[in-house]
Scaffold this active site. Sequence first.
Site, PDB file in Angstrom:
ATOM      1  N   LYS A 103       9.454  16.313  57.041  1.00 27.18           N
ATOM      2  CA  LYS A 103      10.107  15.048  56.863  1.00 27.18           C
ATOM      3  C   LYS A 103       8.728  14.031  57.744  1.00 27.18           C
ATOM      4  CE  LYS A 103      13.576  15.381  55.964  1.00 27.18           C
ATOM      5  NZ  LYS A 103      13.473  16.770  55.278  1.00 27.18           N
ATOM      6  N   GLU A 156      10.877  22.625  58.452  1.00 30.68           N
ATOM      7  CA  GLU A 156      11.685  21.098  58.422  1.00 30.68           C
ATOM      8  C   GLU A 156      11.102  19.150  58.294  1.00 30.68           C
ATOM      9  OE1 GLU A 156      13.420  20.119  56.262  1.00 30.68           O
ATOM     10  OE2 GLU A 156      14.467  18.349  56.868  1.00 30.68           O
ATOM     11  N   LYS A 193      14.936  11.873  44.999  1.00 33.82           N
ATOM     12  CA  LYS A 193      15.579  12.163  46.343  1.00 33.82           C
ATOM     13  C   LYS A 193      16.677  13.070  44.906  1.00 33.82           C
ATOM     14  CE  LYS A 193      18.682  12.511  49.219  1.00 33.82           C
ATOM     15  NZ  LYS A 193      18.134  12.810  50.603  1.00 33.82           N
ATOM     16  N   ARG A 235      16.703   7.186  44.269  1.00 31.59           N
ATOM     17  CA  ARG A 235      16.367   8.554  43.889  1.00 31.59           C
ATOM     18  C   ARG A 235      14.716   8.961  42.902  1.00 31.59           C
ATOM     19  NH1 ARG A 235      20.695  10.601  40.267  1.00 31.59           N
ATOM     20  NH2 ARG A 235      18.939  11.414  38.515  1.00 31.59           N
ATOM     21  N   GLU A 273       7.031  13.839  54.449  1.00 31.74           N
ATOM     22  CA  GLU A 273       7.244  13.020  53.081  1.00 31.74           C
ATOM     23  C   GLU A 273       7.342  11.650  52.880  1.00 31.74           C
ATOM     24  OE1 GLU A 273      11.739  15.690  51.549  1.00 31.74           O
ATOM     25  OE2 GLU A 273      10.977  14.715  53.930  1.00 31.74           O
ATOM     26  N   ASN A 281      16.697  10.533  31.067  1.00 29.76           N
ATOM     27  CA  ASN A 281      16.000  11.182  32.197  1.00 29.76           C
ATOM     28  C   ASN A 281      15.800  13.030  31.162  1.00 29.76           C
ATOM     29  OD1 ASN A 281      16.012  12.528  34.868  1.00 29.76           O
ATOM     30  ND2 ASN A 281      18.185  11.853  34.932  1.00 29.76           N
ATOM     31  N   GLY A 282      14.875  13.441  32.017  1.00 25.37           N
ATOM     32  CA  GLY A 282      14.378  15.158  32.026  1.00 25.37           C
ATOM     33  C   GLY A 282      13.557  14.725  30.997  1.00 25.37           C
ATOM     34  N   CYS A 287      14.401  10.074  37.265  1.00 25.62           N
ATOM     35  CA  CYS A 287      14.920   8.728  36.813  1.00 25.62           C
ATOM     36  C   CYS A 287      16.498   8.298  36.750  1.00 25.62           C
ATOM     37  CB  CYS A 287      14.726   9.190  34.778  1.00 25.62           C
ATOM     38  SG  CYS A 287      13.089   9.750  34.455  1.00 25.62           S
ATOM     39  N   HIS A 333      -3.725  32.984  63.836  1.00 26.81           N
ATOM     40  CA  HIS A 333      -4.147  33.522  63.143  1.00 26.81           C
ATOM     41  C   HIS A 333      -4.261  32.569  61.920  1.00 26.81           C
ATOM     42  CE1 HIS A 333      -2.634  37.189  64.309  1.00 26.81           C
ATOM     43  NE2 HIS A 333      -1.947  36.854  63.902  1.00 26.81           N
ATOM     44  N   TRP A 354      10.503   8.339  37.021  1.00 27.37           N
ATOM     45  CA  TRP A 354       9.878   8.158  37.524  1.00 27.37           C
ATOM     46  C   TRP A 354       8.759   9.361  36.744  1.00 27.37           C
ATOM     47  CZ3 TRP A 354       8.723  13.926  38.630  1.00 27.37           C
ATOM     48  CH2 TRP A 354       8.625  13.859  39.521  1.00 27.37           C
TER      49      TRP A 354
HETATM   50  C1  G6P Z   1      13.629  17.097  46.558  1.00 26.95           C
HETATM   51  C2  G6P Z   1      14.059  15.695  47.921  1.00 26.95           C
HETATM   52  C3  G6P Z   1      14.368  16.756  48.956  1.00 26.95           C
HETATM   53  C4  G6P Z   1      15.391  18.030  48.485  1.00 26.95           C
HETATM   54  C5  G6P Z   1      14.666  18.542  47.256  1.00 26.95           C
HETATM   55  C6  G6P Z   1      15.799  19.517  47.085  1.00 26.95           C
HETATM   56  O1  G6P Z   1      12.494  17.137  46.320  1.00 26.95           O
HETATM   57  O2  G6P Z   1      13.333  14.360  47.972  1.00 26.95           O
HETATM   58  O3  G6P Z   1      14.712  15.628  50.198  1.00 26.95           O
HETATM   59  O4  G6P Z   1      15.534  18.510  49.816  1.00 26.95           O
HETATM   60  O5  G6P Z   1      14.748  18.138  46.387  1.00 26.95           O
HETATM   61  O6  G6P Z   1      16.974  18.669  46.551  1.00 26.95           O
HETATM   62  P1  G6P Z   1      18.762  19.110  47.221  1.00 26.95           P
HETATM   63  O7  G6P Z   1      19.086  17.666  46.407  1.00 26.95           O
HETATM   64  O8  G6P Z   1      18.645  20.437  45.619  1.00 26.95           O
HETATM   65  O9  G6P Z   1      19.011  19.815  48.404  1.00 26.95           O
END
Ligand code: G6P
Length: 615
Positions: free
Chosen positions: A492, A488, A610, A27, A495, A101-102, A2, A511, A75
């Site tokens: 990517k 990672e 985000k 966000r 996501e 937000n929260g 949010c 395995h 969100w």
């Molecule tokens: C969310 C974002 C990711 C990020 C993760 C941790 O899932 O979409 O891109 O890696 O949070 O966020 P931070 O701000 O703590 O690195």
Amino acid sequence: MCGIVAYLGDKQAYPVLIKGLHRLEYRGYDSAGIALLKAGDPIQLYKCKGKVSDLEAFSEGKDITGTIGVGHTRWATHGIPDDKNAHPHFSESGDLVIIHNGIIENYASLKKELMNRGHVFKSDTDTEVLIYLIENIQKNEKVGLVDAVLIALNQVVGAYAIVVLSKDNPDLMIGAKKGSPLVVGVGNNHEYYIASDATPIIEYTRNVVYLDDEEIVILERGKEMKIKTIRNQDKTPYIQELEMQLETIEKGGFDHFMLKEIYEQPRSIRDNMRGRLNKELGEVTLGGIIDYQNKILNTKRIIIVACGTSYHAGLIGEYLIEDLARIPVEVEYASEFRYRNPIIDEDDLVIAISQSGETADTLAAIELAKSKGATIFGICNVVGSSIARATHAGSYTHAGPEIGVASTKAFTAQVTVLTLMALVFAHRKGKITEARYHMLLNSLDKIPSQVEEVLKLDAQIKYISSIYKDANNCLYLGRSYNYPVALEGALKLKEISYIHAEGYPAAEMKHGPIALIDEEMPVVVIAPNKGAYEKILSNVQEVKARGGKVIAIVTQGDQHVKALADHTIEIPEVEEELTPLISVIPLQLLAYHIAIMRGCNVDQPRNLAKSVTVE
Ligand code: G6P
């Protein structure tokens, strides 16, 4: 997650709010809304499921005047994304309005109590319960709005960043926060902004106040701001100057923020090392360590806590610190760490890694570790963020604002800081030879230009992406330092392109995942000529023997993997410890191009946020 934006001043609020909501889009959200206030009129509230552009279309032709207002991107947590659950939410009478937000964790019991007293709710959200509660307190206890908000906040359990407006107080705006972030912008002539982060504020003012947990800000037209704790103690506002530049939150000629941020990495890694790495003097200086130097350097154990991409950076940190400095390191998802009664004591150093500095689980893990007496070191990107403020010491990553939801430049910046830390630890503890130390400093110094070289492979990576864009699954394999890179790379891809992807230590493929390999399965193998090169060569052979398609990231001039793989992407030769900083770049580009070719919204992928400010 949010996003909040609010305005009180002489300007029309609507354009400020809409622009602010666009800035907050990164966000992650599923619906948007605004409320505007004018003396003598009912509160105008417009909200709908969808994008901010849908909200703009929805409010067209309606009364959008008023110099005080709030805006929100939602969100979904409690209740599906739809018009009724979108914020702002009215109180029962419609005289008050709130954005939030929260998560109000005790909302169910509060709601039940209010329903038993005959109140009727219109949405499924926890937020609506809070504004009903505030109105109830105002009416029953015959108190003003500020007191009603204070009393209500003392009754709620959970996290909140809120802004409240009242029809009967058309020159008053109240904000409060606990757990979720809130920043107040201070313009000229008592003009005020409130937002979840500085991005909606930056073009109007550089003067901001970051609220602390359980603080409430009272903003009145023509008056100085007041800050109190929710226990009614006055606080003196601490005004800071924002360092962020407006250009850094704009696309600057790129089609997407993600691509811009991928291309910014030579610069962001360079900025990160500036003033910290001095190869001529053979020195690494991490300012953040100084105050806690002895404690940090004498620690017997390090625990790294993080989420998502930051967790993957943490895994590389583990390899670096154990390998170079010989200090035992454990890496944990912050969300697991905080709920499993971990063993922590005063001798432990906890490193919390977070791009946003607002991730609720990471914050909670920090609080837990703090309560056990550990020293907490933060690696954050956002200056002044909650995590940066909650830690004892820390180093910023200086990557600049990261707007694309898929983290790219923040990852390489985090790995750079961890590399510098590992080198400081190793050198000060005498665990590394002078020759190796100096060689690594020299190599690290060259990384930005080597990243530039990798970026020149973009056209080739785009071509490879066109071949695999319709894949349903994808496997990423790596060993040693490149195992976290495989994780990672897979993250990517899933996501932003919604292709199912898994990262695996290459040897573990036998395995389980090997059962999945057939002609339809692309396998991305990170196979630089360092470390377990011979072993990974065998893994490539195992994939090819089963008809899998291999896209290999290899060192320039490689012959052996090249002879087997369907495609090879050649990266410059670097020391094994530094390969993640180079090998991750093609994986970011691969995910980006595949997602674009599949028509996905790379900067705002579905369901993702985000900054994850709820647990
Ligand atoms: C969310 C974002 C990711 C990020 C993760 C941790 O899932 O979409 O891109 O890696 O949070 O966020 P931070 O701000 O703590 O690195």
